[in-house]
Write a protein that holds these residues in place. Structure first.
Motif, PDB file in Angstrom:
ATOM      1  N   GLY A 145      36.275  41.981  82.037  1.00 29.79           N
ATOM      2  CA  GLY A 145      36.338  41.213  83.278  1.00 29.79           C
ATOM      3  C   GLY A 145      37.098  42.035  84.302  1.00 29.79           C
ATOM      4  N   PRO A 146      38.011  41.410  85.059  1.00 25.16           N
ATOM      5  CA  PRO A 146      38.708  42.119  86.117  1.00 25.16           C
ATOM      6  C   PRO A 146      39.960  42.834  85.654  1.00 25.16           C
ATOM      7  CG  PRO A 146      39.285  39.817  86.187  1.00 25.16           C
ATOM      8  CD  PRO A 146      38.263  39.964  85.087  1.00 25.16           C
ATOM      9  N   THR A 147      40.315  42.748  84.346  1.00 25.40           N
ATOM     10  CA  THR A 147      41.569  43.326  83.895  1.00 25.40           C
ATOM     11  C   THR A 147      41.331  44.587  83.097  1.00 25.40           C
ATOM     12  OG1 THR A 147      41.543  41.996  81.890  1.00 25.40           O
ATOM     13  CG2 THR A 147      42.677  41.075  83.793  1.00 25.40           C
ATOM     14  N   LEU A 148      42.394  45.368  82.890  1.00 26.31           N
ATOM     15  CA  LEU A 148      42.328  46.620  82.158  1.00 26.31           C
ATOM     16  C   LEU A 148      43.091  46.464  80.854  1.00 26.31           C
ATOM     17  CD1 LEU A 148      43.036  49.071  85.089  1.00 26.31           C
ATOM     18  CD2 LEU A 148      40.845  48.398  84.167  1.00 26.31           C
ATOM     19  N   VAL A 149      42.451  46.847  79.738  1.00 28.81           N
ATOM     20  CA  VAL A 149      43.051  46.679  78.428  1.00 28.81           C
ATOM     21  C   VAL A 149      43.105  48.027  77.734  1.00 28.81           C
ATOM     22  CG1 VAL A 149      42.846  45.517  76.204  1.00 28.81           C
ATOM     23  CG2 VAL A 149      42.070  44.363  78.293  1.00 28.81           C
ATOM     24  N   ALA A 150      44.198  48.344  77.069  1.00 26.58           N
ATOM     25  CA  ALA A 150      44.355  49.660  76.447  1.00 26.58           C
ATOM     26  C   ALA A 150      43.393  49.853  75.291  1.00 26.58           C
ATOM     27  CB  ALA A 150      45.786  49.843  75.962  1.00 26.58           C
ATOM     28  N   VAL A 151      42.937  51.113  75.144  1.00 18.19           N
ATOM     29  CA  VAL A 151      42.088  51.509  74.018  1.00 18.19           C
ATOM     30  C   VAL A 151      42.878  52.507  73.192  1.00 18.19           C
ATOM     31  CG1 VAL A 151      40.005  52.768  73.395  1.00 18.19           C
ATOM     32  CG2 VAL A 151      39.968  51.145  75.265  1.00 18.19           C
ATOM     33  N   THR A 152      42.779  52.465  71.868  1.00 14.76           N
ATOM     34  CA  THR A 152      43.600  53.332  71.035  1.00 14.76           C
ATOM     35  C   THR A 152      42.827  54.390  70.268  1.00 14.76           C
ATOM     36  OG1 THR A 152      43.469  51.706  69.254  1.00 14.76           O
ATOM     37  CG2 THR A 152      45.360  51.558  70.739  1.00 14.76           C
ATOM     38  N   SER A 153      41.523  54.256  70.093  1.00 13.10           N
ATOM     39  CA  SER A 153      40.773  55.246  69.329  1.00 13.10           C
ATOM     40  C   SER A 153      39.536  55.675  70.091  1.00 13.10           C
ATOM     41  CB  SER A 153      40.361  54.679  67.971  1.00 13.10           C
ATOM     42  OG  SER A 153      39.528  53.560  68.130  1.00 13.10           O
ATOM     43  N   LEU A 154      39.301  56.996  70.101  1.00 15.23           N
ATOM     44  CA  LEU A 154      38.190  57.562  70.860  1.00 15.23           C
ATOM     45  C   LEU A 154      37.515  58.659  70.064  1.00 15.23           C
ATOM     46  CD1 LEU A 154      40.054  57.999  74.225  1.00 15.23           C
ATOM     47  CD2 LEU A 154      38.281  56.343  73.767  1.00 15.23           C
ATOM     48  N   PRO A 155      36.203  58.799  70.187  1.00 17.15           N
ATOM     49  CA  PRO A 155      35.532  59.947  69.587  1.00 17.15           C
ATOM     50  C   PRO A 155      35.816  61.199  70.392  1.00 17.15           C
ATOM     51  CG  PRO A 155      33.958  58.639  70.831  1.00 17.15           C
ATOM     52  CD  PRO A 155      35.269  57.885  70.849  1.00 17.15           C
ATOM     53  N   SER A 156      36.046  62.324  69.740  1.00 13.21           N
ATOM     54  CA  SER A 156      36.361  63.561  70.448  1.00 13.21           C
ATOM     55  C   SER A 156      35.114  64.418  70.573  1.00 13.21           C
ATOM     56  CB  SER A 156      37.463  64.332  69.710  1.00 13.21           C
ATOM     57  OG  SER A 156      37.062  64.606  68.396  1.00 13.21           O
ATOM     58  N   ALA A 157      34.114  63.899  71.265  1.00 11.01           N
ATOM     59  CA  ALA A 157      32.872  64.640  71.486  1.00 11.01           C
ATOM     60  C   ALA A 157      32.268  64.190  72.789  1.00 11.01           C
ATOM     61  CB  ALA A 157      31.900  64.405  70.340  1.00 11.01           C
ATOM     62  N   PHE A 158      31.434  65.038  73.385  1.00  8.75           N
ATOM     63  CA  PHE A 158      30.844  64.693  74.670  1.00  8.75           C
ATOM     64  C   PHE A 158      29.527  63.956  74.543  1.00  8.75           C
ATOM     65  CE2 PHE A 158      33.791  68.042  75.906  1.00  8.75           C
ATOM     66  CZ  PHE A 158      34.437  67.405  76.937  1.00  8.75           C
ATOM     67  N   ALA A 159      28.837  64.078  73.388  1.00 14.64           N
ATOM     68  CA  ALA A 159      27.632  63.284  73.179  1.00 14.64           C
ATOM     69  C   ALA A 159      28.061  61.830  73.075  1.00 14.64           C
ATOM     70  CB  ALA A 159      26.925  63.726  71.914  1.00 14.64           C
ATOM     71  N   GLU A 160      27.330  60.931  73.694  1.00 12.35           N
ATOM     72  CA  GLU A 160      27.795  59.548  73.733  1.00 12.35           C
ATOM     73  C   GLU A 160      26.642  58.574  73.883  1.00 12.35           C
ATOM     74  OE1 GLU A 160      29.733  58.334  77.452  1.00 12.35           O
ATOM     75  OE2 GLU A 160      28.985  60.199  78.311  1.00 12.35           O
ATOM     76  N   ASP A 161      26.925  57.367  73.463  1.00  9.15           N
ATOM     77  CA  ASP A 161      26.075  56.233  73.769  1.00  9.15           C
ATOM     78  C   ASP A 161      26.791  55.482  74.877  1.00  9.15           C
ATOM     79  OD1 ASP A 161      24.622  53.947  73.974  1.00  9.15           O
ATOM     80  OD2 ASP A 161      24.931  53.273  71.915  1.00  9.15           O
ATOM     81  N   ARG A 194      34.111  56.843  78.946  1.00 11.28           N
ATOM     82  CA  ARG A 194      33.962  58.302  79.061  1.00 11.28           C
ATOM     83  C   ARG A 194      35.269  58.929  79.518  1.00 11.28           C
ATOM     84  NH1 ARG A 194      29.122  60.709  82.583  1.00 11.28           N
ATOM     85  NH2 ARG A 194      27.943  60.076  80.730  1.00 11.28           N
ATOM     86  N   GLN A 195      35.906  58.318  80.484  1.00 12.68           N
ATOM     87  CA  GLN A 195      37.192  58.817  80.968  1.00 12.68           C
ATOM     88  C   GLN A 195      38.220  58.845  79.834  1.00 12.68           C
ATOM     89  OE1 GLN A 195      39.125  56.101  83.558  1.00 12.68           O
ATOM     90  NE2 GLN A 195      40.912  57.374  83.894  1.00 12.68           N
ATOM     91  N   ASP A 196      38.250  57.765  79.082  1.00 11.38           N
ATOM     92  CA  ASP A 196      39.202  57.647  77.991  1.00 11.38           C
ATOM     93  C   ASP A 196      38.982  58.732  76.952  1.00 11.38           C
ATOM     94  OD1 ASP A 196      41.275  56.531  76.620  1.00 11.38           O
ATOM     95  OD2 ASP A 196      40.219  54.717  76.012  1.00 11.38           O
ATOM     96  N   ARG A 197      37.719  58.967  76.597  1.00  9.65           N
ATOM     97  CA  ARG A 197      37.389  59.997  75.625  1.00  9.65           C
ATOM     98  C   ARG A 197      37.727  61.389  76.147  1.00  9.65           C
ATOM     99  NH1 ARG A 197      32.345  59.863  75.961  1.00  9.65           N
ATOM    100  NH2 ARG A 197      32.345  61.708  77.265  1.00  9.65           N
ATOM    101  N   ASP A 198      37.329  61.663  77.396  1.00  9.17           N
ATOM    102  CA  ASP A 198      37.616  62.970  77.980  1.00  9.17           C
ATOM    103  C   ASP A 198      39.120  63.214  78.060  1.00  9.17           C
ATOM    104  OD1 ASP A 198      34.903  63.259  78.286  1.00  9.17           O
ATOM    105  OD2 ASP A 198      34.927  63.290  80.487  1.00  9.17           O
ATOM    106  N   GLY A 199      39.854  62.177  78.483  1.00  8.44           N
ATOM    107  CA  GLY A 199      41.299  62.321  78.615  1.00  8.44           C
ATOM    108  C   GLY A 199      41.965  62.656  77.299  1.00  8.44           C
ATOM    109  N   ALA A 200      41.512  62.008  76.218  1.00 14.39           N
ATOM    110  CA  ALA A 200      42.094  62.269  74.903  1.00 14.39           C
ATOM    111  C   ALA A 200      41.653  63.621  74.356  1.00 14.39           C
ATOM    112  CB  ALA A 200      41.700  61.154  73.939  1.00 14.39           C
ATOM    113  N   PHE A 201      40.366  63.928  74.462  1.00 12.66           N
ATOM    114  CA  PHE A 201      39.815  65.159  73.900  1.00 12.66           C
ATOM    115  C   PHE A 201      40.348  66.394  74.617  1.00 12.66           C
ATOM    116  CE2 PHE A 201      35.971  68.057  73.448  1.00 12.66           C
ATOM    117  CZ  PHE A 201      36.290  68.449  72.158  1.00 12.66           C
ATOM    118  N   LEU A 202      40.455  66.318  75.943  1.00  8.00           N
ATOM    119  CA  LEU A 202      40.879  67.463  76.741  1.00  8.00           C
ATOM    120  C   LEU A 202      42.362  67.423  77.102  1.00  8.00           C
ATOM    121  CD1 LEU A 202      37.804  67.600  79.145  1.00  8.00           C
ATOM    122  CD2 LEU A 202      38.229  69.025  77.128  1.00  8.00           C
TER     123      LEU A 202
END
Length: 209
Positions: free
Chosen positions: A12-28, A168-176
């Protein structure tokens, strides 16, 4: 702009933290098949020997400074001459920047870069001016880019696109390990010094050629 550990998933309109991300650029992306809004946004020749990637936030003052003082020379001397291929990566640092990225992504691919450039060059007017509503100011800028009020509201309500950008931002931020914006890579190697001047940018490109 420097940031702490910032990983978002939109509910919805709020932002919630995510804790686990795949470290790859291929994505669904989670978007319907055939939806090209999360496709590459690139300027320059596909045959260029050097690829430059920029991660940026449309409400980042450092990103705006780079866009206004260095990028025009980069485009004229390096992109338009076929020396580099320049790829954009959305990395919104707040909800206003996220909405702006959603609007940019909703335009035809060839109108993404001009819209991003417009928002960065007028950032003080629509994002940080006194006594304004940034969302309403974005609506005005979007209208000038051909997005109607009804389309704007539809984009703003599109949580699938919102999540796709943030994931995507979350994954890129963690991976890079991105610690701030703008963040650059040249031929997939970090390029932290290119924001200081055009000469520094051109030197880094020449070294990678």
């Amino acid at each position: 702009m420097t940031l702490g550990r910032r990983a978002f998933l939109i509910a919805g309109p709020t932002l919630v933290a995510v804790t686990s991300l795949p470290s790859a650029f291929a994505e669904d992306t989670g978007l319907p098949a055939g939806d090209t809004r999360m496709g590459p946004r690139v300027l320059g020749s596909p045959d260029a020997k050097v690829q430059v990637d920029e991660w940026f936030s449309l409400t980042c003052s450092h990103c705006a400074h780079f866009a206004q003082t260095i990028f025009p020379q980069v485009k004229a001397n390096l992109i338009d001459t076929g020396k580099i291929r320049y790829r954009y990566h959305d990395f919104p640092l707040d909800q206003v920047a996220l909405l702006a990225a959603m609007l940019a992504r909703s335009l035809p691919a060839d109108r993404y870069a001009p819209f991003v450039d417009d928002l960065l060059s007028t950032q003080d007017q629509w994002a940080f001016a006194q006594n304004i509503d940034p969302v309403q100011e974005l609506k005005k800028r979007a209208a000038m880019a051909g997005i109607s009020a009804a389309e704007f509201d539809k984009i703003n309500a599109d949580n699938a696109l919102r999540e796709a950008i943030v994931n995507r931002q979350d994954r890129d931020g963690a991976f890079l390990q991105i610690q701030g914006t703008p963040y650059f890579r040249i031929n997939d190697a970090p390029a932290p010094d290119v924001v200081s001047s055009y000469d520094a940018f051109a030197k880094a490109v020449a070294k990678a050629s």
